[in-house]
Design a protein around this motif. Sequence first.
Motif, short mmCIF file in Angstrom:
data_model
loop_
_atom_site.label_atom_id
_atom_site.label_comp_id
_atom_site.label_asym_id
_atom_site.label_seq_id
_atom_site.Cartn_x
_atom_site.Cartn_y
_atom_site.Cartn_z
N ALA A 67 12.61 -13.36 -50.82
CA ALA A 67 12.74 -12.04 -50.71
C ALA A 67 11.82 -11.17 -49.67
N SER A 109 12.55 -11.93 -45.78
CA SER A 109 13.82 -11.24 -45.40
C SER A 109 13.52 -9.77 -45.30
N THR A 110 12.18 -9.20 -45.68
CA THR A 110 11.66 -7.80 -45.73
C THR A 110 11.06 -7.62 -44.47
N PRO A 136 9.18 -1.26 -43.83
CA PRO A 136 10.36 -0.80 -44.55
C PRO A 136 10.52 0.59 -44.38
N ARG A 151 5.83 -3.42 -48.08
CA ARG A 151 6.59 -4.49 -48.02
C ARG A 151 7.03 -5.08 -49.21
N SER A 156 9.71 -2.98 -51.09
CA SER A 156 10.98 -3.16 -50.82
C SER A 156 11.45 -4.56 -51.02
N ALA A 157 10.66 -5.55 -50.97
CA ALA A 157 11.04 -6.85 -51.43
C ALA A 157 11.36 -6.98 -52.73
N ILE A 169 13.12 -4.63 -54.53
CA ILE A 169 14.29 -4.28 -54.80
C ILE A 169 15.41 -5.31 -54.22
N ARG A 170 15.02 -6.05 -53.26
CA ARG A 170 15.69 -7.31 -52.46
C ARG A 170 15.80 -8.21 -53.28
N THR A 217 18.41 -7.62 -55.99
CA THR A 217 19.85 -7.44 -55.55
C THR A 217 20.42 -8.62 -54.63
N MET A 218 19.63 -9.53 -54.40
CA MET A 218 20.02 -10.76 -53.53
C MET A 218 20.74 -11.54 -54.51
#
Length: 335
Positions: A44, A47-48, A52, A58, A61-62, A64-65, A68-69
């Motif tokens: 994650a 990919s961030t 952000p 970072r 944001s990661a 949250i990623r 949801t991933m």
Amino acid sequence: MGAKEGKILGPTLGYSQEPLLPLINACEPLSSIIPDISKHASSALESTPSNPADGLTRDESAAIRLFTMKWADENKSLHTILNDTLKTADRENLKPWHKYLKLFLTALAKIPCLPSDTIWHGVRGNISGEYPSNNLNVKLSNCSSPCSCHVQTNKTDNLVPAEFFPNTTKGSVHIKNLQPYTLYLFDINCSEVMATKTYATRTDVYRPSSPLNIELTLNGQRLRLKWKPPAFPQGPIDEYQVIVDGVQVKPPMKNTELSYEMNKDYVAGITHTISVKACNIDTQNRTLCSDPKDTEISYFRNKTSTSSNIAPMQSISIKQISFMIILLMKILVII
């Protein structure tokens, strides 16, 4: 409300006192709960972007990623295990999550609210049964970009193009004006794919029209209401609800019962108002009924009036007997 326990759950407390940690450190307490959590957290982060949007760090944001991933096994994903844990009554089970929740919820709080809108999420399979009968959604995914797909309804010329998100391979089709409780076939065609995928589904039930041929009569000493099924049932009628003087009769009538008799004798001089509703129960367990005012009917009889059950033929017979008595008396006088 807990889905398994069926009772109201307590609030989630304790995470707010945790320090704000980097994602890798925040996920360390979850290593015994989620397989390869450190590996997914690192993925994650990779990919961030470094900066952000919306003022998030970072790591925020990661977080949250990571939630949801998609995972290879969705049953072992972070969001599935977290949601299941949130549904349990024992809030002690959430303690290992506190550090991650602190980072995750801090990130969510920074994201500005947007106006109300529809959010589309592409998934595999047919989930049309989750939507109202007149508003069916078909989800598409795994189409090679750029995608050009449409959905055909019941082999007709009604072709609806799929709308895809920019720079993605996922989209949706919004099909309107479907009839309730009707079987539909949907063919999904994509220009890049030779095969056609067909889904068969029945739309949900809807509110029926009112029962027909309402009759309210005095049967012996008790009022009886009779009716016939509605012209537009919008599904297999589940039940009929009878209302007497503003009070609903319990329990509801079965869908095979087309009459109701009051459980008390009628008292002359009193007006009773009765109505009946036809009802369907949809897949969301909502009871959808016709308008009771359409079938509302009243009954009243004066204390001095004759019974309404006297048939016309009985009245004629009495007149005939009276005439015969008068004729016999005249004959006797002549004799």
